[in-house]
Motif scaffolding. Structure first.
Motif, mmCIF file in Angstrom:
data_model
loop_
_atom_site.group_PDB
_atom_site.id
_atom_site.type_symbol
_atom_site.label_atom_id
_atom_site.label_comp_id
_atom_site.label_asym_id
_atom_site.label_seq_id
_atom_site.Cartn_x
_atom_site.Cartn_y
_atom_site.Cartn_z
ATOM 1 N N ARG A 325 0.804 -1.222 0.000
ATOM 2 C CA ARG A 325 0.000 0.000 0.000
ATOM 3 C C ARG A 325 0.836 1.269 0.000
ATOM 4 O O ARG A 325 0.278 2.375 0.058
ATOM 5 C CB ARG A 325 -0.922 -0.002 1.233
ATOM 6 C CG ARG A 325 -1.910 -1.153 1.181
ATOM 7 C CD ARG A 325 -2.644 -1.353 2.498
ATOM 8 N NE ARG A 325 -3.514 -2.513 2.381
ATOM 9 C CZ ARG A 325 -4.833 -2.494 2.525
ATOM 10 N NH1 ARG A 325 -5.452 -1.370 2.816
ATOM 11 N NH2 ARG A 325 -5.542 -3.598 2.391
ATOM 12 N N VAL A 326 2.154 1.138 -0.030
ATOM 13 C CA VAL A 326 3.008 2.322 0.044
ATOM 14 C C VAL A 326 4.073 2.261 -1.040
ATOM 15 O O VAL A 326 4.410 1.178 -1.527
ATOM 16 C CB VAL A 326 3.687 2.432 1.426
ATOM 17 C CG1 VAL A 326 2.666 2.564 2.524
ATOM 18 C CG2 VAL A 326 4.583 1.233 1.676
ATOM 19 N N PRO A 327 4.603 3.404 -1.435
ATOM 20 C CA PRO A 327 5.710 3.406 -2.402
ATOM 21 C C PRO A 327 6.933 2.711 -1.825
ATOM 22 O O PRO A 327 7.131 2.668 -0.606
ATOM 23 C CB PRO A 327 5.972 4.900 -2.627
ATOM 24 C CG PRO A 327 4.728 5.595 -2.170
ATOM 25 C CD PRO A 327 4.164 4.757 -1.084
ATOM 26 N N CYS A 381 -11.420 -10.060 5.944
ATOM 27 C CA CYS A 381 -12.322 -10.586 4.922
ATOM 28 C C CYS A 381 -13.041 -9.449 4.196
ATOM 29 O O CYS A 381 -13.131 -9.442 2.961
ATOM 30 C CB CYS A 381 -13.332 -11.532 5.569
ATOM 31 S SG CYS A 381 -14.434 -12.353 4.397
ATOM 32 N N VAL A 382 -13.538 -8.472 4.955
ATOM 33 C CA VAL A 382 -14.245 -7.332 4.358
ATOM 34 C C VAL A 382 -13.289 -6.497 3.511
ATOM 35 O O VAL A 382 -13.616 -6.100 2.381
ATOM 36 C CB VAL A 382 -14.892 -6.469 5.460
ATOM 37 C CG1 VAL A 382 -15.444 -5.168 4.876
ATOM 38 C CG2 VAL A 382 -16.007 -7.244 6.154
ATOM 39 N N LEU A 387 -11.012 -4.594 -1.741
ATOM 40 C CA LEU A 387 -9.879 -4.444 -2.650
ATOM 41 C C LEU A 387 -10.160 -5.075 -4.008
ATOM 42 O O LEU A 387 -9.744 -4.551 -5.044
ATOM 43 C CB LEU A 387 -8.629 -5.071 -2.039
ATOM 44 C CG LEU A 387 -7.986 -4.317 -0.865
ATOM 45 C CD1 LEU A 387 -6.814 -5.118 -0.311
ATOM 46 C CD2 LEU A 387 -7.534 -2.937 -1.296
ATOM 47 N N ARG A 388 -10.849 -6.188 -4.014
ATOM 48 C CA ARG A 388 -11.152 -6.852 -5.291
ATOM 49 C C ARG A 388 -12.132 -6.048 -6.136
ATOM 50 O O ARG A 388 -12.168 -6.197 -7.355
ATOM 51 C CB ARG A 388 -11.727 -8.244 -5.020
ATOM 52 C CG ARG A 388 -10.693 -9.253 -4.541
ATOM 53 C CD ARG A 388 -11.182 -10.669 -4.707
ATOM 54 N NE ARG A 388 -12.356 -10.958 -3.921
ATOM 55 C CZ ARG A 388 -12.329 -11.483 -2.705
ATOM 56 N NH1 ARG A 388 -11.178 -11.765 -2.133
ATOM 57 N NH2 ARG A 388 -13.447 -11.723 -2.060
ATOM 58 N N GLN A 396 -3.279 4.228 -6.077
ATOM 59 C CA GLN A 396 -3.967 5.474 -5.772
ATOM 60 C C GLN A 396 -3.057 6.488 -5.095
ATOM 61 O O GLN A 396 -3.408 7.629 -4.911
ATOM 62 C CB GLN A 396 -5.163 5.185 -4.864
ATOM 63 C CG GLN A 396 -6.201 4.262 -5.521
ATOM 64 C CD GLN A 396 -7.314 3.899 -4.559
ATOM 65 O OE1 GLN A 396 -7.403 4.476 -3.490
ATOM 66 N NE2 GLN A 396 -8.155 2.976 -4.934
ATOM 67 N N ILE A 397 -1.886 6.027 -4.669
ATOM 68 C CA ILE A 397 -1.012 6.912 -3.892
ATOM 69 C C ILE A 397 -0.175 7.778 -4.818
ATOM 70 O O ILE A 397 0.399 7.248 -5.760
ATOM 71 C CB ILE A 397 -0.098 6.064 -2.979
ATOM 72 C CG1 ILE A 397 -0.978 5.272 -2.003
ATOM 73 C CG2 ILE A 397 0.881 6.936 -2.230
ATOM 74 C CD1 ILE A 397 -0.199 4.290 -1.153
#
Length: 397
Positions: A325-327, A381-382, A387-388, A396-397
């Motif tokens: 989730r990060v560069p 799970c949620v 994400l899918r 998005q970053i």
């Protein structure tokens, strides 16, 4: 590229020193709840708070440890941490001398727990950075995995040994070993050549990083909170039920954790972090539930073993998702933020489980631990489904 076997051989000395340092944690850990409750006469809330103090101190000093390692070098930082661990053992020794003065003894234990939290933050962070400097950043994941193996090996070995020492020679004998083990580690590490660690090029707000990884980070906090109840209250669970061999059950948890890491540690990379994490959290939930409902020590043993098997891969599985989730240039900071989530879960486990135990008994504390693991399972799970259905967060970053 360095061969896998060569990398492992280079990492083993660092793991050995981390093992010796973490024995200062593992040896007294199952004994503390018995000593505070049975010898000093305090209730379960105080027991949980004493256990949780170390993780709270680790949480609050995690950034400081990383900065010190970057600016002064991992060798100095690890040696300072190991020496602080030994001083924490001295505080335990003084607490044992004052067993007839419960308040003063408890205060010294709290001082020792805070010092040990700082010590752990320093030597674990620095030894991980030092080992990565030795094998190269391309093997950073394997280096971190071996750091975790050392920690839980110290728990698996230290727990039964600590309980045997406590029953045979008292709390002071356990404290003396907690003084000596990190000193041996410091003496060993002092002979090694220092390695420079690259400083993080890009600076990002720590809070912003937490916002990026909130789902896997919160999942890790919930998972570690559930497992933290085992460290704080499994010996009391056995003691109040008049069951033998609590140390053996703690050792089974640690052994299962290590075996899973060694045999199937590559699953998160091959199958995906969330897929592996969901299966791992399911196993952790079942294991904690078995301990809560156990009517025999064999059932509790099975629950601890299953919990160890499941929890083993939770950390690397959710860590893989956090890293995505990060560069790439912020990976050092995301590791720190993710570890802070891990520390937070352990810090709240003791007092949280203690409060539940005061109202609903020790089995109730393990039922609450099962609920936290189940909450982590539902959260992941949620988030996995979200994400899918959306653009990957990293884009998005």
């Amino acid at each position: 590229m360095v061969k896998k076997t060569h990398v492992v051989w280079k990492l083993i000395p660092f793991s050995a020193v981390a093992f010796l340092g973490f024995l200062a944690v593992g040896l007294p850990l199952p004994v503390l709840s018995l000593y505070v409750h049975e010898r000093l006469g305090f209730g379960t809330l105080i027991v949980g708070s004493v256990i949780g103090l170390q993780s709270l101190a680790t949480l609050l000093t995690r950034q400081y440890a990383g900065r010190l390692s970057d600016t002064r070098g991992p060798k100095l930082t690890s040696l300072v941490g190991l020496l602080f661990a030994s001083v924490a053992g001295l505080s335990y020794l003084a607490a044992g001398v004052l067993v007839q003065h419960p308040v003063e003894s408890l205060a010294l234990l709290c001082v020792g727990r805070l010092l040990l939290g700082l010590a752990e933050s320093l030597f674990i962070t620095a030894l991980a950075a030092w080992s990565i400097g030795r094998v190269g950043s391309e093997h950073a994941g394997r280096a971190m995995a071996w750091s975790g193996i050392a920690m839980y090996a110290a728990l698996a070995v230290g727990a039964p040994v600590g309980l045997v020492l406590y029953r045979a020679a008292g709390f002071s004998a356990v404290a003396a070993c907690a003084v000596l083990a990190p000193l041996v580690g410091a003496a060993t590490a002092s002979t090694w050549k220092a390695f420079a660690v690259e400083r993080m090029a890009a600076r990002t707000s720590f809070l912003r990083m937490l916002r990026m990884i909130w789902a896997p980070g919160l999942g890790m906090a919930l998972a570690s909170s559930g497992v933290g109840t085992i460290s704080a209250f499994l010996p009391l669970r056995y003691s109040m039920a008049a069951w033998p061999h609590a140390g053996f059950t703690l050792a089974a948890f640690g052994a299962a954790y290590i075996a899973m890491r060694l045999v199937l540690g590559g699953l998160p990379d091959r199958l995906g972090g969330y897929r592996t994490g969901l299966a791992s959290l399911f196993a952790e939930t079942i294991g904690l539930g078995l301990i809560a409902l156990a009517g025999t020590p064999l059932t509790a043993l099975a629950g601890a073993t299953i919990t160890g098997l499941g929890y083993s891969l939770v950390f690397p599985s959710l860590g893989v998702e956090a890293m995505r989730r990060v560069p790439g240039e912020n990976r050092g900071l995301v590791i720190g933020a993710y570890l802070a989530c891990f520390d937070l879960g352990l810090a709240i486990a003791g007092p949280g489980a203690g409060a539940v135990a005061r109202s609903y008994g020790i089995p109730g504390a393990f039922a609450a631990a099962m609920a936290t693991a189940l909450s982590a399972l539902i959260l992941i799970c949620v988030d996995s489904r979200c994400l899918r259905k959306s653009v990957p967060i990293g884009n998005q970053i």
